[in-house]
Design an enzyme around this catalytic site. Sequence first.
Site, short mmCIF file in Angstrom:
data_model
loop_
_atom_site.label_atom_id
_atom_site.label_comp_id
_atom_site.label_asym_id
_atom_site.label_seq_id
_atom_site.Cartn_x
_atom_site.Cartn_y
_atom_site.Cartn_z
N LYS A 152 -2.07 -1.65 -3.95
CA LYS A 152 -2.93 -0.49 -3.91
C LYS A 152 -2.10 0.78 -3.96
CE LYS A 152 -5.93 1.91 -0.76
NZ LYS A 152 -6.42 2.06 0.57
N LYS A 196 0.86 -1.18 0.00
CA LYS A 196 0.00 0.00 0.00
C LYS A 196 0.90 1.23 0.00
CE LYS A 196 -3.59 2.44 2.50
NZ LYS A 196 -4.57 2.44 3.58
C1 PBG Z 1 -7.15 3.52 5.28
C2 PBG Z 1 -7.56 3.38 3.87
C3 PBG Z 1 -7.44 4.34 2.86
C4 PBG Z 1 -7.97 3.78 1.70
C5 PBG Z 1 -8.44 2.51 2.05
N1 PBG Z 1 -8.15 2.28 3.38
C6 PBG Z 1 -6.95 5.73 2.90
C7 PBG Z 1 -5.58 6.03 3.31
O1 PBG Z 1 -4.73 5.15 3.49
O2 PBG Z 1 -5.33 7.20 3.46
C8 PBG Z 1 -8.03 4.45 0.36
C9 PBG Z 1 -9.04 3.90 -0.59
C10 PBG Z 1 -9.31 4.74 -1.79
O3 PBG Z 1 -8.66 5.77 -2.05
O4 PBG Z 1 -10.24 4.37 -2.51
N2 PBG Z 1 -8.10 3.00 6.16
#
Ligand code: PBG
Length: 332
Positions: free
Chosen positions: A254, A201
């Site tokens: 992601k 991520k």
């Molecule tokens: C954190 C989380 C995020 C997303 C999914 N889980 C945001 C972040 O890490 O700031 C992003 C998902 C998206 O942009 O569609 N709980």
Amino acid sequence: MAFPQTRMRRLRATAGLRGLVRETDLRPGQLVLPLFVAEPGSALASSAREPIATMPEVDRLSLTAAVEEAQAAAALGVGGVLLFGIPAEKDESGSGAWDDEGIVQLATRAIKQAVPGLLVLTDVCLCEYTTHGHCGVLRGDGGVDNDATLELLARTAVSHARAGADLVAPSDMMDGRVAAIRSELDGEGFAEIPILAYSAKFASAFYGPFREAADSAPASGDRRGYQMDPANGEEAVREALLDAGEGADMVMVKPALAYGDLIRAVKRATRLPVAAYNVSGEYAMVKAAAAAGYLDERATVLEILTSLRRAGADTIISYHAKDAARWLAEQT
Ligand code: PBG
């Protein structure tokens, strides 16, 4: 053999021939639709459905509306929903995340009861529940305390499992969270609940619309101290291998669109099912361009989702899931 004996266009001549040799398939059952469920009393829950300005056609949902949305997704053959909660109250440690009567827990129970055949995945993280908006507990110096956060994440995952979640998906990027969650789940009688780890991520600008939707932007600083540097591919593979070693059943890359190389690399290295998260900013770009008349939305979305499958994703998490499922049904 080369041209003129070889003519690549021969197998492209008709829809039948193209169908015969198509390498990649896309099915609604491979798609997961994220849902934002707002607790009554939260700043964002004044009505059953509240539009999200940066994500056209995605709403923040009341419990009732979330069940309706899950039913609609299931009717289209979408494989599952991924739940994000918007709590009425936040605190320093994010205690709303592991509240058995919290919004994700309530939504999980309601959806599993109404649509038992639809998979419910839950996002395991603290950022929507903490006043500071970071994904773990803060130390005095403002940094996130990795080891102190693990127990809270494990507690959250168990609470989701107790509510009936089919898969839990930790998105916090703390080191060691998969092992911590696995051991707590097993100890509490949930040895059969799989973990989908957000392994690779990245600290990405493409999450902008989500943070508005979930009210989860960090109050100060950013997430680069725990999310990955977009420049690092080898590290993404290493993260995925570590999560696999800690017991992850599936791993995630992601965002998705700019990271197709890593979907492939992670798949090759782990041999685990890989999920790609087609995130909020990727969705917003397509919706904005389509609204401006610059792109054909349907063709663009199906091309994007197919490309993620071609890159190696087994599962795709996408805000386009319902539309895509509808379009796929129309094609056949
Ligand atoms: C954190 C989380 C995020 C997303 C999914 N889980 C945001 C972040 O890490 O700031 C992003 C998902 C998206 O942009 O569609 N709980």
